[in-house]
Design an enzyme around this catalytic site. Structure first.
Site, PDB file in Angstrom:
ATOM      1  CG  HIS A  62      -6.366  -4.149-131.257  1.00 48.00           C
ATOM      2  ND1 HIS A  62      -7.143  -5.112-130.678  1.00 48.00           N
ATOM      3  CD2 HIS A  62      -6.994  -3.825-132.416  1.00 48.00           C
ATOM      4  CE1 HIS A  62      -8.194  -5.369-131.438  1.00 48.00           C
ATOM      5  NE2 HIS A  62      -8.121  -4.602-132.506  1.00 48.00           N
ATOM      6  CE  LYS A  72      -1.882  -5.291-125.123  1.00 44.85           C
ATOM      7  NZ  LYS A  72      -2.686  -5.417-126.353  1.00 44.85           N
ATOM      8  CE1 TYR A 132      -4.988  -7.460-123.033  1.00 42.80           C
ATOM      9  CE2 TYR A 132      -6.346  -9.379-123.493  1.00 42.80           C
ATOM     10  CZ  TYR A 132      -6.149  -8.005-123.522  1.00 42.80           C
ATOM     11  OH  TYR A 132      -7.121  -7.188-124.034  1.00 42.80           O
ATOM     12  CG  ASP A 170      -9.892  -5.630-135.235  1.00 41.99           C
ATOM     13  OD1 ASP A 170      -9.451  -4.537-134.801  1.00 41.99           O
ATOM     14  OD2 ASP A 170      -9.963  -6.654-134.540  1.00 41.99           O
TER      15      ASP A 170
END
Length: 183
Positions: A62, A72, A132, A170
């Site tokens: 992603h 991130k 994250y 996904d």
């Protein structure tokens, strides 16, 4: 903190200095000043996210595109994951290349992933809690992604395909070839 730049410029494995004794352990999981020294700029994280997944779950690949792209800082706070970053910066000499790093509660490693990367992870322990920080908020309209099973990327997720648990999103994600054409 030990910072190891991966083969993908700007993408760093971060290994904290851990202080352990009979009471347990302590380490800095984030220090703005040290991150600025490592990166050469001060990241401003605006959102923290956390997920829990079971063995075999693969989340990714992603990203958010355009003005909503995200850097991130990721880590596993319980269990073990294989974390993957794929460079999709158009002018990068490592465009289309990836790194895979084992992150676990035990090794306490983190991965800093700059803007312009696809990202995903697989759970290789019974369960994993993944945490994250993002330097930009979520924007559904800028979501983009590639199937984690794309053969041209040849990512080793640390588990066999028949053990993988993928979301419908996904499973139906585009190939890397299609991504490149539309990016």
């Amino acid at each position: 903190m030990n910072a190891i730049e991966t083969k993908l410029k700007g993408c760093f494995i971060l290994e904290p200095t851990v202080f352990e004794d009979e009471r347990g352990y302590f380490f800095e999981s984030y220090n703005e000043h040290k991150m600025e020294q490592i990166l050469g700029y001060k990241p401003t994280f605006v959102q923290d996210n956390q997920s829990k997944s079971s063995f075999g779950v693969v989340r990714g690949l992603h990203m958010q595109s355009g003005e909503f792209s995200q850097a991130k800082l990721v880590r596993a706070i319980e269990g073990t994951v294989i974390d993957v970053a794929v460079d999709v910066r158009p002018d990068s000499p490592t465009f289309g290349q990836s790194v895979a790093v084992e992150l676990s509660a035990e090794n306490k490693r983190q991965l800093f992933i700059p803007r312009g990367f696809l990202h995903g992870f697989s759970v290789i322990s019974d369960t994993a809690t993944f945490f994250y920080k993002c330097d930009n908020g979520y924007n559904k309209a800028s979501e983009n992604g590639v199937t984690p099973l794309d053969e041209s990327l040849a990512i080793d997720w640390g588990i066999s395909v028949d053990q993988m648990i993928l979301s419908e999103k996904d499973q139906e994600a585009q190939s890397f070839e299609t991504f490149k054409l539309n990016f």
